[in-house]
Design a protein around this motif. Structure first.
Motif, PDB file in Angstrom:
ATOM      1  N   GLU A 204      32.090  43.233  35.086  1.00  0.00           N
ATOM      2  CA  GLU A 204      32.801  43.759  36.039  1.00  0.00           C
ATOM      3  C   GLU A 204      32.313  43.950  37.465  1.00  0.00           C
ATOM      4  OE1 GLU A 204      34.236  46.873  33.708  1.00  0.00           O
ATOM      5  OE2 GLU A 204      36.285  46.163  33.631  1.00  0.00           O
ATOM      6  N   LEU A 205      30.721  44.287  37.219  1.00  0.00           N
ATOM      7  CA  LEU A 205      30.177  45.010  38.215  1.00  0.00           C
ATOM      8  C   LEU A 205      29.123  44.072  39.086  1.00  0.00           C
ATOM      9  CD1 LEU A 205      29.407  48.578  36.675  1.00  0.00           C
ATOM     10  CD2 LEU A 205      31.324  47.933  38.281  1.00  0.00           C
ATOM     11  N   ASN A 212      40.123  44.092  41.328  1.00  0.00           N
ATOM     12  CA  ASN A 212      40.812  45.076  40.875  1.00  0.00           C
ATOM     13  C   ASN A 212      40.951  46.097  42.123  1.00  0.00           C
ATOM     14  OD1 ASN A 212      41.647  44.338  38.336  1.00  0.00           O
ATOM     15  ND2 ASN A 212      39.607  45.182  37.517  1.00  0.00           N
ATOM     16  N   LEU A 213      40.227  45.778  43.005  1.00  0.00           N
ATOM     17  CA  LEU A 213      40.278  46.740  44.221  1.00  0.00           C
ATOM     18  C   LEU A 213      41.132  46.417  45.615  1.00  0.00           C
ATOM     19  CD1 LEU A 213      36.509  47.650  44.670  1.00  0.00           C
ATOM     20  CD2 LEU A 213      38.352  49.211  44.277  1.00  0.00           C
ATOM     21  N   ASN A 214      41.871  47.358  46.111  1.00  0.00           N
ATOM     22  CA  ASN A 214      42.491  46.756  47.164  1.00  0.00           C
ATOM     23  C   ASN A 214      42.022  47.850  48.450  1.00  0.00           C
ATOM     24  OD1 ASN A 214      44.402  46.203  49.087  1.00  0.00           O
ATOM     25  ND2 ASN A 214      46.439  47.494  48.185  1.00  0.00           N
ATOM     26  N   VAL A 215      41.142  47.236  49.357  1.00  0.00           N
ATOM     27  CA  VAL A 215      40.391  48.121  50.330  1.00  0.00           C
ATOM     28  C   VAL A 215      41.191  47.939  51.734  1.00  0.00           C
ATOM     29  CG1 VAL A 215      38.143  48.376  51.223  1.00  0.00           C
ATOM     30  CG2 VAL A 215      38.616  47.999  48.932  1.00  0.00           C
ATOM     31  N   ASN A 284      42.481  48.470  35.627  1.00  0.00           N
ATOM     32  CA  ASN A 284      42.229  47.407  34.835  1.00  0.00           C
ATOM     33  C   ASN A 284      40.775  47.363  34.703  1.00  0.00           C
ATOM     34  OD1 ASN A 284      44.709  46.700  34.217  1.00  0.00           O
ATOM     35  ND2 ASN A 284      44.529  45.324  36.055  1.00  0.00           N
ATOM     36  N   GLY A 285      39.672  48.362  34.798  1.00  0.00           N
ATOM     37  CA  GLY A 285      38.371  48.164  34.648  1.00  0.00           C
ATOM     38  C   GLY A 285      37.456  49.270  35.581  1.00  0.00           C
TER      39      GLY A 285
END
Length: 530
Positions: A204-205, A212-215, A284-285
């Motif tokens: 994930e990282l 999963n990010l909306n920026v 989700n994470g």
């Protein structure tokens, strides 16, 4: 009757060495003072001994027996040593979180730990266990064949069956009643869960962006610098009121700094502390502030004075991999240099013409072994320090720690000065993952989650901004806010002018909508409770 007596004497001689590690632990517990944890640890060690000794008595082939005895005694000796040492040093039982720290420790940190904590009692314990191991090997080699022939002559399968039943019963008791005290189970649990966490981090990282990010972010040019210290407590910084002048350079810059007075780390260990600082839950994470900055259009740098472990990267290294550029200068020759090794790499990052940049600088800071963290010219504090635990050891450790803080002051001030000289829209945050206890509240040096003293958790949180920042005066009215940096992503987003789905202004120390929340540490304790 005589033959039967000889048989049982043979049994006793064959396994007596197995019980020495357990007897040594029980002797320690008797002197230390029994409590529930010590009692259960003692029962676990005795039953583990019974299991291994019973299997030994059920074996008939001499060469298999000798290997089994040697391996079994080695395991029991290690169990006893780890249990005794942990209670001796930290007054608590060994658990999974302590094993996590071992997994993340590099060679330099291990050397510092040993040089700080190994004392006469530890050496004495090791010598007893080594001598017992050597005598056991010699005895088994000399007497084993004769004893086994005698056992075969009697063909006592009933004894073998009884021994195996005893081993099975002991195993069942450990598994049902005291499993969390058994080091084999602890090690298995720690290894499985650690690798699961590591796999999650790697999955994930490590990617530069997180789906999963909306920026949303501004296009305004800016440079953000995040300086992450190591083991530096606010309790030993003169800019926070410490009696020694450990921050002369930062004090010179005090008119330009915003010093938040009451910020704590949620944990006294690097892994959980930096996990809380640098990662956050999203849909989700997990995501990290590196990924957040990447998706907001920043070019990201991770420049670390610490050493990655190599093929078994630390969890922090996994987070660093998401950066556009990752540098570990100390990994080149596996030689530990001072934190000033980052200066040239920092200058290169500042010189990058990218409009938006995030530069993360990860220091060695003031981690044990303190005297290795600063050059000779910073060996300033040599007199008797203030402490209620006066000894030559406390004097040496406090003085070397304060010297390390003094050097750290120079390093952080240089980062600020070099950023200031660029005359660009910029901000710098300096904080530490956690602090160290150095004979302030308890007779102890270092950090661990079982004590979690104020010195271990109270960390510096200092902000410098360029003249173009219009929020500085308002932020100076926020410096007494009680803050725990597991909410750091919200503060970071405020600084960087980033919006994301889970952003909450009330959890940002820089926001006028900030709301105090109880500061619960990883030990599930309220830091502000009386």
């Amino acid at each position: 009757m005589t033959k039967l007596l000889k048989y049982w004497l043979g049994i006793l001689k064959n396994v007596i060495f197995f019980f020495v590690p357990a007897v040594l632990f029980l002797g320690f517990a008797l002197v230390y003072g029994f409590n529930e944890n010590l009692l259960k640890d003692g029962v676990d060690l005795i039953l583990s001994t019974v299991i291994l000794a019973s299997i030994s008595l059920a074996l008939f082939r001499s060469w298999i027996l000798q290997i089994w005895n040697a391996v079994s005694l080695l395991i029991l000796s290690i169990f006893s040593f780890l249990k005794i040492s942990f209670y001796h040093l930290f007054q608590t039982k060994l658990d999974v979180s302590a094993l996590y720290v071992i997994f993340e420790t590099n060679q330099k940190e291990s050397t510092g730990f040993l040089s700080t904590y190994v004392d006469g009692f530890i050496v004495f314990t090791v010598l007893i266990l080594i001598l017992n191991f050597v005598f056991a090997l010699k005895f088994n080699h000399k007497h084993n064949t004769k004893y086994r022939r005698f056992q075969l002559k009697f063909k006592n399968l009933g004894i073998a069956t009884f021994c195996l039943f005893t081993a099975f019963a002991s195993y069942q008791f450990i598994q049902i009643k005291i499993k969390k005290y058994n080091l084999l189970y602890l090690a298995e649990d720690a290894i499985v869960s650690y690798h699961q966490i590591q796999n999650n981090f790697q999955t994930e990282l490590t990617a530069s962006e997180n789906p999963n990010l909306n920026v949303k972010a501004t296009d305004k040019s800016q440079t953000l610098v995040l300086v992450i210290g190591e083991s530096t407590s606010a309790k030993h910084m003169s800019i926070y009121g410490y009696y020694r002048p450990t921050n002369p350079k930062l004090t010179e810059l005090s008119d330009e700094l915003i010093v938040f007075e009451d910020v704590i780390s949620p944990a006294a260990h690097t892994i959980p502390a930096l996990n809380a600082l640098l990662t956050f839950e999203c849909e989700n994470g997990l995501a990290s502030i590196i990924q957040l900055a990447n998706q907001a259009g920043f070019k990201t740098y991770w420049i670390s004075a610490q050493q990655p472990i190599g093929m078994n990267d630390t969890l922090v290294t996994a987070i660093a991999k998401a950066a556009d550029k990752t540098e570990f200068p100390n990994a080149i020759n596996n030689i530990q240099n001072y934190d000033s090794i980052l200066f040239s790499h920092y200058e290169e990052a500042l010189a990058d013409q990218q409009d938006k940049k995030l530069i993360v600088l990860h220091l060695n800071g003031t981690h044990l072994k303190y005297e290795d963290k600063y050059p000779p010219e910073f060996n300033v504090f040599k007199d008797q320090p203030r402490t209620k635990f006066e000894s030559e050891r406390s004097k040496m450790q406090i003085n070397t720690y304060d010297n390390a803080v003094l050097y750290n002051d120079f390093v952080v001030s240089e980062f600020i000065k070099r950023l200031k000289s660029k005359k660009i829209d910029s901000k710098l945050i300096y904080l530490s993952d956690h602090g160290d206890e150095v004979f302030r509240d308890i007779d102890f040096v270092g950090h661990n989650g079982y004590y979690s003293t104020k010195a271990m958790l109270h960390v510096p949180f200092i902000v410098w901004t360029s003249d173009s920042n219009k929020n500085t005066e308002e932020w100076k009215t926020f410096t007494k806010r009680k803050y725990i940096f597991d909410d750091f992503v919200h503060s970071f987003a405020d600084l960087a002018k980033i919006e994301f789905e889970n952003y909450q202004p009330k959890r940002s120390i820089f926001n006028s909508a900030f709301e105090y929340k109880p500061r619960i540490t990883k030990q599930n304790k309220n830091y502000d409770a009386p």
